[in-house]
Motif scaffolding. Structure first.
Motif, mmCIF file in Angstrom:
data_model
loop_
_atom_site.group_PDB
_atom_site.id
_atom_site.type_symbol
_atom_site.label_atom_id
_atom_site.label_comp_id
_atom_site.label_asym_id
_atom_site.label_seq_id
_atom_site.Cartn_x
_atom_site.Cartn_y
_atom_site.Cartn_z
ATOM 1 N N LEU A 14 0.692 -1.296 0.109
ATOM 2 C CA LEU A 14 -0.231 -0.272 -0.072
ATOM 3 C C LEU A 14 0.869 1.504 -0.280
ATOM 4 C CD1 LEU A 14 -2.338 -1.268 2.631
ATOM 5 C CD2 LEU A 14 -3.041 -1.173 0.060
ATOM 6 N N LEU A 15 2.393 1.243 0.909
ATOM 7 C CA LEU A 15 2.575 2.681 0.818
ATOM 8 C C LEU A 15 3.533 2.906 -0.592
ATOM 9 C CD1 LEU A 15 4.942 1.979 4.195
ATOM 10 C CD2 LEU A 15 2.967 3.104 3.834
ATOM 11 N N GLY A 16 3.877 1.557 -1.605
ATOM 12 C CA GLY A 16 4.253 2.083 -2.807
ATOM 13 C C GLY A 16 3.628 1.422 -3.928
ATOM 14 N N PHE A 17 1.756 1.675 -3.315
ATOM 15 C CA PHE A 17 1.099 1.824 -4.345
ATOM 16 C C PHE A 17 1.120 0.621 -4.968
ATOM 17 C CE2 PHE A 17 2.084 6.474 -5.620
ATOM 18 C CZ PHE A 17 2.204 6.724 -4.164
ATOM 19 N N ILE A 26 9.892 6.419 -5.185
ATOM 20 C CA ILE A 26 9.465 5.660 -3.984
ATOM 21 C C ILE A 26 10.977 4.118 -5.010
ATOM 22 C CG2 ILE A 26 8.520 3.210 -3.332
ATOM 23 C CD1 ILE A 26 5.372 4.891 -3.772
ATOM 24 N N GLY A 27 11.945 3.359 -4.000
ATOM 25 C CA GLY A 27 12.991 2.602 -4.456
ATOM 26 C C GLY A 27 12.460 1.938 -3.762
ATOM 27 N N PHE A 28 12.507 0.540 -4.041
ATOM 28 C CA PHE A 28 12.061 -1.098 -3.552
ATOM 29 C C PHE A 28 13.227 -1.808 -3.655
ATOM 30 C CE2 PHE A 28 7.927 0.184 -5.514
ATOM 31 C CZ PHE A 28 7.134 0.161 -4.554
ATOM 32 N N VAL A 29 12.911 -2.510 -2.334
ATOM 33 C CA VAL A 29 14.071 -3.277 -2.118
ATOM 34 C C VAL A 29 14.089 -4.669 -1.813
ATOM 35 C CG1 VAL A 29 16.100 -4.246 -1.116
ATOM 36 C CG2 VAL A 29 16.142 -1.704 -1.636
ATOM 37 N N ILE A 40 11.201 8.611 -0.909
ATOM 38 C CA ILE A 40 11.191 7.402 0.109
ATOM 39 C C ILE A 40 12.502 6.172 -0.461
ATOM 40 C CG2 ILE A 40 9.033 6.655 -0.209
ATOM 41 C CD1 ILE A 40 8.216 6.605 2.858
ATOM 42 N N LEU A 41 12.539 5.552 0.239
ATOM 43 C CA LEU A 41 12.746 3.764 0.059
ATOM 44 C C LEU A 41 11.997 3.103 1.440
ATOM 45 C CD1 LEU A 41 15.371 2.899 -1.200
ATOM 46 C CD2 LEU A 41 17.168 3.072 0.513
ATOM 47 N N LEU A 42 11.581 2.058 0.171
ATOM 48 C CA LEU A 42 10.771 0.629 0.905
ATOM 49 C C LEU A 42 11.129 -0.660 0.733
ATOM 50 C CD1 LEU A 42 7.628 2.137 -1.071
ATOM 51 C CD2 LEU A 42 8.443 2.379 2.002
ATOM 52 N N ALA A 43 11.854 -1.388 1.732
ATOM 53 C CA ALA A 43 12.832 -2.016 2.366
ATOM 54 C C ALA A 43 11.911 -3.092 3.218
ATOM 55 C CB ALA A 43 14.169 -2.231 2.493
ATOM 56 N N ASP A 44 11.615 -4.687 1.756
ATOM 57 C CA ASP A 44 10.690 -5.385 3.147
ATOM 58 C C ASP A 44 11.071 -7.268 2.716
ATOM 59 O OD1 ASP A 44 8.581 -7.180 3.489
ATOM 60 O OD2 ASP A 44 6.701 -7.081 1.864
ATOM 61 N N GLU A 45 11.759 -7.268 3.918
ATOM 62 C CA GLU A 45 12.913 -7.802 4.954
ATOM 63 C C GLU A 45 13.958 -8.318 4.079
ATOM 64 O OE1 GLU A 45 11.167 -11.460 6.912
ATOM 65 O OE2 GLU A 45 8.972 -10.498 6.632
ATOM 66 N N PRO A 46 14.767 -6.704 3.910
ATOM 67 C CA PRO A 46 15.653 -6.465 3.080
ATOM 68 C C PRO A 46 17.111 -8.284 3.433
ATOM 69 C CG PRO A 46 15.861 -5.028 4.505
ATOM 70 C CD PRO A 46 14.389 -5.703 4.520
ATOM 71 N N THR A 47 17.126 -8.033 4.969
ATOM 72 C CA THR A 47 18.038 -9.149 5.156
ATOM 73 C C THR A 47 17.579 -10.259 5.934
ATOM 74 O OG1 THR A 47 17.359 -8.458 6.896
ATOM 75 C CG2 THR A 47 19.173 -6.909 6.034
ATOM 76 N N GLY A 48 16.551 -11.129 4.903
ATOM 77 C CA GLY A 48 15.727 -11.892 5.455
ATOM 78 C C GLY A 48 16.114 -13.605 4.344
ATOM 79 N N ARG A 103 -0.075 7.487 -10.906
ATOM 80 C CA ARG A 103 0.234 6.269 -10.696
ATOM 81 C C ARG A 103 1.446 6.082 -10.419
ATOM 82 N NH1 ARG A 103 -4.224 3.125 -7.619
ATOM 83 N NH2 ARG A 103 -5.543 5.006 -8.497
ATOM 84 N N ALA A 104 1.738 5.352 -11.744
ATOM 85 C CA ALA A 104 2.986 4.429 -12.101
ATOM 86 C C ALA A 104 4.128 5.197 -11.607
ATOM 87 C CB ALA A 104 2.638 3.700 -12.690
#
Ligand code: ADP
Ligand code: MG
Length: 226
Positions: free
Chosen positions: A54-57, A89-92, A166-174, A81-82
């Motif tokens: 949601l934060l990254g649309f 928005i940066g995703f990791v 903003i940088l959004l990182a979803d469990e980047p060290t998982g 939006r795209a």
């Protein structure tokens, strides 16, 4: 007060699976300000990835309002939006998601090729992003020749190449061992120290404890800890 980057007001996400419904996120209300370093902590299935999408649309709320830089995201059409997503928005991701056939530099350059007019300074931006993650000397290697930690550095450079808000990182060290995870976390800390706004998902309380602000997620409900 710092500028607001993302604000959620009573955001809910409900998934429907045939007859059943899952309330993956319930009444999320919080603001992420410029320069913040926020951990999202919660067990598996608690709603962390739903929140990041949601934060990254990458997905839309079932109800409630989401604002990016003060503007309602719901008012943007799919194209707009795209655009915001690609440029701001940066995703990791946990699995790095690098393209194996491209070189390191090619992977980092990829987000720039989605612009209508690729920037003239693309090569300089790629070089700068690689320098920020200390991967300059691997620019012409392929992902298969790199360690997990190095791959994640490349993925972070790719996320930085557009200078996102903003940088959004979803469990980047998982997917990383403890030592490598610590070095990647140190890199995020440094990027935040340089002014970057960062939201990072983890299921490790030990990692989350290193952040000045933590959003704890449990069964889709968020509590804010500072
Ligand atoms: P986390 O990232 O914390 O592990 P998720 O946000 O992936 O949690 O999932 C939260 C809840 O929503 C879980 O119960 C999960 O099964 C459900 N869920 C996630 N994505 C979907 C989907 N696309 N369709 C149906 N249910 C989903
Ligand atoms: Mg998840």
């Amino acid at each position: 007060m710092a500028a607001e980057v993302i604000r959620l007001n009573q955001v809910c996400k409900r998934y429907r699976m045939g007859e059943a419904t899952v309330d993956a996120l319930v009444d999320a209300t919080f603001t992420i300000e410029e320069g913040e370093f926020v951990a999202i902590l919660g067990p598996s299935g608690s709603g962390k990835s739903t929140l990041m999408h949601l934060l990254g649309f990458l997905d839309s709320p079932s109800s409630g309002e989401l604002f990016f830089e003060g503007r309602p995201v719901a008012a943007l059409d799919e194209t707009a939006r795209a655009h915001v997503r690609a440029e701001k928005i940066g995703f990791v991701f946990q699995a790095f998601n690098l393209l194996p056939r491209l070189t390191v530099a090619g992977n980092v350059r990829l987000p720039l090729t989605y612009h209508r007019h690729p920037p003239a300074d693309a090569a300089a931006r790629v070089a700068d992003a690689l320098a920020r993650v200390d991967m300059t000397n691997r620019a012409h290697h392929r992902p298969g020749e790199l360690s997990g930690g190095q791959r994640q550095r490349v993925a972070i450079a790719r996320a930085l190449v557009n200078s996102p808000r903003i940088l959004l990182a979803d469990e980047p060290t998982g997917n990383l061992d403890t030592h490598t995870a610590a070095t990647i976390l140190a890199l995020f800390k440094e990027l935040n120290r340089q002014g970057g706004t960062i939201v990072l998902v983890t299921h490790s309380a030990e990692i989350a404890a290193q952040f000045p602000r933590q959003l704890h997620v449990r069964d889709g409900r968020i509590t804010d800890h500072r």
